[in-house]
Design an enzyme around this catalytic site. Structure first.
Site, PDB file in Angstrom:
ATOM      1  N   HIS A 160       0.828  -1.205   0.000  1.00  0.00           N
ATOM      2  CA  HIS A 160       0.000   0.000   0.000  1.00  0.00           C
ATOM      3  C   HIS A 160       0.867   1.263   0.000  1.00  0.00           C
ATOM      4  O   HIS A 160       0.517   2.255  -0.640  1.00  0.00           O
ATOM      5  CB  HIS A 160      -0.923   0.012   1.224  1.00  0.00           C
ATOM      6  CG  HIS A 160      -1.949  -1.078   1.207  1.00  0.00           C
ATOM      7  ND1 HIS A 160      -3.304  -0.816   1.082  1.00  0.00           N
ATOM      8  CD2 HIS A 160      -1.839  -2.428   1.279  1.00  0.00           C
ATOM      9  CE1 HIS A 160      -3.968  -1.968   1.093  1.00  0.00           C
ATOM     10  NE2 HIS A 160      -3.094  -2.945   1.217  1.00  0.00           N
ATOM     11  N   ASP A 173      -6.120   5.362   2.870  1.00  0.00           N
ATOM     12  CA  ASP A 173      -6.312   3.964   2.492  1.00  0.00           C
ATOM     13  C   ASP A 173      -7.667   3.430   2.960  1.00  0.00           C
ATOM     14  O   ASP A 173      -8.229   3.911   3.949  1.00  0.00           O
ATOM     15  CB  ASP A 173      -5.185   3.119   3.095  1.00  0.00           C
ATOM     16  CG  ASP A 173      -5.087   1.745   2.473  1.00  0.00           C
ATOM     17  OD1 ASP A 173      -5.837   0.837   2.887  1.00  0.00           O
ATOM     18  OD2 ASP A 173      -4.283   1.579   1.541  1.00  0.00           O
TER      19      ASP A 173
END
Length: 487
Positions: A20, A123
């Site tokens: 990520h 996120d």
């Protein structure tokens, strides 16, 4: 307009896992290249990953800053010093890791209040970020880290629940209303679809969806030509606001940028390139299962036996063994090193994946179907052998093998939180898939298709391309939002 765009400020908060953080840095870099001031929120250990890459961007360095918060690992019951998911002893700690990141909400809100950015990109695993941004009238964009296809599959499962119809976990079912026929089994689904009642997994999943519904929209690391039917379905049928801006990894142009992404590589790039240069075009198979997958010693033995028997040439990234204390020499077949000398380059740890995939010698990629890996494979024009393990990887496999027809499944059947808990894929299946992906007319057709997608991917990020243009649209929209808010 130019002066106004340069005044835009976007704050990014990636989930603290390499899969990520790396694409988030690439996205921040894309914004910075358009004159947008960017700030990345991270923690002391993870800051080193970002700094290493930022130092290789002299032109953009003034536009990318870091905001470093101490990570409350011990407060959430994690071992002291654990600051990213790969450092966790096991995926059983995922819930504690989520709790630790949520404890960063207070310092994050103080940051948002003090600098008041024009946008906050957070996120999916930070569902509380939407409400945190809303407190200060800041639009929050979600980064899922996956593509349109898996986002559509997830929403169709949630909305229509076709997985509740079969009598058994291995009985196939079809997903309704999608542009293509997609058939799955319950065994291939994440736990939020398989578990009954409210669990930690379902609670997080529901919070993520609620957060998405209230957010400004979604940034997708994909390009329109790759999954156009699903980009349209996601936006027009499901009614989601989304912008495709990928493949974001293509912003890394030179060797230093490609090798400095993520952790320190376990192999010197010159050594790696020297070995690859000694091989013919499309003759090498690259095997890598990402940063979190650790197979059992028995599965690693099957992989090594398949490589041994195939006679092919390989670069094999061995991330570690899930059986603690088991060393490489204990699961490798006897005489493996001698028989495969010169044919197999084993990398024990982190590999410069973009650099390797981009080499003309690499003709196939055995992958766990993480979205970053799939995009990097497509961008390099390399067909894939798919071996999904968890997350949305079984969804991604369907896109690669059935919708795009640029890969072959190795035969993994069951979603599992740890690769060591999955059923063993035997050496014969691995060897067969590797040979099919390299040899014959079927392999040639797949290679031609993925080469065409590679060309589309590179055109998408060039000026005037689909992803370049969508990023322009997003920046202009954020600029207009900023102007309206400031009046």
């Amino acid at each position: 307009m130019g002066a106004e765009l340069r005044q835009l400020h976007v704050v990014f908060f990636p989930f603290l896992a390499y899969g990520h953080m790396i694409p988030t840095l690439d996205i921040a870099r894309l914004f910075a290249s358009r004159g947008v001031r960017t700030t990345i929120v991270t923690t002391p250990v993870n800051a080193q990953t970002f700094l290493k890459s930022i130092l290789n961007m002299p032109k953009l360095r003034p536009s990318i800053t870091l905001e470093v918060f101490p990570f409350p690992a011990k407060d959430a019951g994690l071992p002291d010093g654990v600051e990213n998911l790969e450092q966790a002893v096991s995926l059983d700690m995922f819930g504690q890791f989520i709790e630790a990141t949520e404890r960063l909400r207070h310092p994050l809100e103080l940051l948002l209040e003090s600098c008041h950015p024009d946008c906050f990109v957070a996120d999916m695993f930070l569902p509380w970020a939407t409400d945190a941004a809303a407190k200060f009238n800041i639009p929050r964009l979600i980064f899922h880290g996956t593509g349109f296809f898996s986002l559509c599959v997830s929403d169709v499962l949630r909305l229509y629940e076709p997985h509740l119809t079969p009598f058994s976990d291995d009985e196939p079912f079809s997903l309704p209303y999608l542009p293509h026929e997609v058939i799955l089994t319950r065994m291939q689904l994440p736990p939020e679809y398989r578990e009954s009642g409210e669990t930690d997994s379902t609670r997080l999943f529901n919070r993520v969806k609620e957060s998405e519904d209230k957010s400004y929209g979604v940034i997708v690391n994909s390009f329109y030509e790759l999954e156009s039917a699903y980009a349209d379905y996601y936006k027009k049928v499901l009614g989601r606001r989304a912008w495709h801006i990928g493949p974001v990894s293509l912003c890394n142009g030179n060797m230093e940028e490609k090798t400095q992404r993520g952790k320190e590589a376990a192999v010197d790039e010159h050594t790696c390139l020297e070995w690859l240069n000694s091989n013919k075009a499309n003759s090498v198979v690259y095997i890598c299962f990402g940063s979190t997958v650790k197979f059992s010693a028995a599965q690693l033995h099957e992989i090594a036996s398949a490589l041994d028997a195939s006679g092919q040439r390989f670069v094999w990234v061995v991330g570690g063994c899930s059986d603690n204390g088991i060393e490489h020499h204990q699961w490798m077949p006897q005489g493996f090193g001698k028989r495969t000398a010169g044919k197999v380059l084993i990398i024990k740890g982190w590999a410069p994946q973009v650099l390797i995939l981009g080499h003309e010698a690499v003709g196939a990629f055995v992958t766990h179907c993480g979205w970053n890996s799939i995009l990097e494979g497509v961008s390099a024009g390399v067909p894939m052998v798919t071996w999904p393990v968890f997350a949305e990887q079984f969804f991604n496999e369907k896109l690669v093998t059935e919708v795009l027809a640029i890969g072959l499944p190795v035969g993994a059947k069951k979603w599992t939180e740890t690769a060591s808990g999955s059923a063993i894929v035997n050496r014969e299946a691995i060897e067969k898939a590797v040979k099919r992906i390299l040899e014959g007319e079927e392999a040639k057709e797949m290679r031609n298709r993925v080469k065409q997608l590679k060309e589309m991917a590179w055109r998408a990020v060039e000026k005037g391309g689909s992803s370049y243009s969508d990023l322009s649209v997003l920046i202009e929209e954020l600029s207009s939002y900023h102007l309206l808010r400031s009046k």
